[in-house]
Design a protein around this motif. Structure first.
Motif, PDB file in Angstrom:
ATOM      1  N   GLU A 117       1.027   4.137  -2.905  1.00  0.00           N
ATOM      2  CA  GLU A 117       0.855   5.564  -2.637  1.00  0.00           C
ATOM      3  C   GLU A 117       2.003   6.382  -3.205  1.00  0.00           C
ATOM      4  O   GLU A 117       1.784   7.455  -3.780  1.00  0.00           O
ATOM      5  CB  GLU A 117       0.732   5.814  -1.135  1.00  0.00           C
ATOM      6  CG  GLU A 117      -0.564   5.336  -0.526  1.00  0.00           C
ATOM      7  CD  GLU A 117      -0.575   5.474   0.982  1.00  0.00           C
ATOM      8  OE1 GLU A 117       0.381   6.043   1.550  1.00  0.00           O
ATOM      9  OE2 GLU A 117      -1.548   5.010   1.596  1.00  0.00           O
TER      10      GLU A 117
ATOM     11  N   ASN B 201       0.829  -1.200   0.000  1.00  0.00           N
ATOM     12  CA  ASN B 201       0.000   0.000   0.000  1.00  0.00           C
ATOM     13  C   ASN B 201       0.865   1.252   0.000  1.00  0.00           C
ATOM     14  O   ASN B 201       0.559   2.228  -0.678  1.00  0.00           O
ATOM     15  CB  ASN B 201      -0.945   0.001   1.206  1.00  0.00           C
ATOM     16  CG  ASN B 201      -2.010  -1.052   1.092  1.00  0.00           C
ATOM     17  OD1 ASN B 201      -2.325  -1.517   0.004  1.00  0.00           O
ATOM     18  ND2 ASN B 201      -2.569  -1.451   2.226  1.00  0.00           N
ATOM     19  N   TRP B 202       1.969   1.227   0.747  1.00  0.00           N
ATOM     20  CA  TRP B 202       2.877   2.370   0.791  1.00  0.00           C
ATOM     21  C   TRP B 202       3.515   2.590  -0.579  1.00  0.00           C
ATOM     22  O   TRP B 202       3.602   3.721  -1.056  1.00  0.00           O
ATOM     23  CB  TRP B 202       3.949   2.131   1.844  1.00  0.00           C
ATOM     24  CG  TRP B 202       5.050   3.123   1.805  1.00  0.00           C
ATOM     25  CD1 TRP B 202       5.015   4.409   2.258  1.00  0.00           C
ATOM     26  CD2 TRP B 202       6.352   2.921   1.261  1.00  0.00           C
ATOM     27  NE1 TRP B 202       6.219   5.020   2.035  1.00  0.00           N
ATOM     28  CE2 TRP B 202       7.062   4.126   1.423  1.00  0.00           C
ATOM     29  CE3 TRP B 202       6.990   1.845   0.659  1.00  0.00           C
ATOM     30  CZ2 TRP B 202       8.363   4.275   0.997  1.00  0.00           C
ATOM     31  CZ3 TRP B 202       8.283   2.002   0.253  1.00  0.00           C
ATOM     32  CH2 TRP B 202       8.955   3.196   0.417  1.00  0.00           C
TER      33      TRP B 202
ATOM     34  N   ASP C  71       1.613   6.528  -6.960  1.00  0.00           N
ATOM     35  CA  ASP C  71       0.509   7.412  -7.331  1.00  0.00           C
ATOM     36  C   ASP C  71       0.901   8.880  -7.201  1.00  0.00           C
ATOM     37  O   ASP C  71       0.546   9.703  -8.050  1.00  0.00           O
ATOM     38  CB  ASP C  71      -0.727   7.125  -6.475  1.00  0.00           C
ATOM     39  CG  ASP C  71      -1.386   5.807  -6.828  1.00  0.00           C
ATOM     40  OD1 ASP C  71      -1.077   5.260  -7.914  1.00  0.00           O
ATOM     41  OD2 ASP C  71      -2.195   5.320  -6.011  1.00  0.00           O
ATOM     42  N   LYS C  72       1.643   9.221  -6.144  1.00  0.00           N
ATOM     43  CA  LYS C  72       2.102  10.604  -5.980  1.00  0.00           C
ATOM     44  C   LYS C  72       3.026  11.008  -7.121  1.00  0.00           C
ATOM     45  O   LYS C  72       2.926  12.121  -7.652  1.00  0.00           O
ATOM     46  CB  LYS C  72       2.845  10.773  -4.651  1.00  0.00           C
ATOM     47  CG  LYS C  72       1.954  10.903  -3.461  1.00  0.00           C
ATOM     48  CD  LYS C  72       2.773  11.123  -2.217  1.00  0.00           C
ATOM     49  CE  LYS C  72       1.919  11.170  -0.976  1.00  0.00           C
ATOM     50  NZ  LYS C  72       2.734  11.338   0.238  1.00  0.00           N
TER      51      LYS C  72
END
Length: 148
Positions: free
Chosen positions: A107, A103-104, A110-111
Motif C-alpha cells: 500500500e 500488504n502494508w 502504491d501510494k
C-alpha cells in the motif's frame, strides 16, 4: 582475524562493521554477530544484517527479526520482512504478521507510485458562478455606460 577485531570494536561502539565484515559473518554462518548488528547498528548496518540473516539465519533469529519489522527506517523493516519470509518457519503468528506487513508495504509503495504519477498533472477546478454575481456584474457594466 580482522573481522573479529571489527566485531570487538563494534561491541565497544567505536566503529560500524563494513559490508565485507557482514558478508564474512554471513558466509561463516555467524548468526549471533548478525543478530547483534541488527539490534545495535546504524540503519545501513541493520539493513545489511537483516539481508544477511535472510541467507544465514536460523529459526532462532525470528524474535530479532520480528523486532526489526517495527524499525523506523523503512528499508530495514522491508529487509527484515524478506528475511522472515525466506526463513520460512512454520509458525502461524509469523506467517500472519509477514502477510499483513507485506500488504502494508504494498500500500505504501502504491501510494508513492500514484503520487509520482500525478506529480506533473494539473487539476482543473471549476468554479461555479452564482446568478447573483452575474447579475451584479451586468448592473455594474450598465452603470459604466453613459446615460443618453
Amino acid at each position: 582475524m580482522l573481522h573479529q577485531i571489527t566485531y570487538l570494536l563494534f561491541k565497544l561502539n567505536l566503529v560500524q562493521p563494513s559490508e565485507k565484515a557482514i558478508l564474512f559473518w554471513m558466509h561463516s554462518l555467524d548468526v549471533e554477530k548478525l543478530e547483534y548488528a541488527l539490534k545495535h547498528g546504524n540503519y545501513n548496518t541493520r539493513r545489511l544484517a537483516a539481508e544477511a540473516l535472510e541467507h544465514a539465519g536460523k529459526c532462532s533469529s525470528v524474535p530479532v527479526l520480528l523486532h526489526a519489522i517495527n524499525d523506523k527506517v523503512q528499508n530495514v523493516s522491508i529487509a527484515a520482512l524478506n528475511a522472515l519470509e525466506a526463513l520460512g518457519c512454520n509458525d502461524e503468528l509469523v506467517i500472519s504478521i509477514t502477510r499483513k506487513r507485506f500488504n502494508w508495504v504494498k500500500e505504501v509503495r502504491d501510494k508513492e507510485a500514484k503520487r509520482e504519477a500525478n506529480k506533473g498533472k494539473k487539476h482543473k477546478i471549476y468554479r461555479w458562478e452564482r446568478a447573483s454575481k452575474k447579475s451584479f456584474d451586468r448592473v455594474k457594466e450598465q452603470l459604466k455606460r453613459p446615460i443618453r
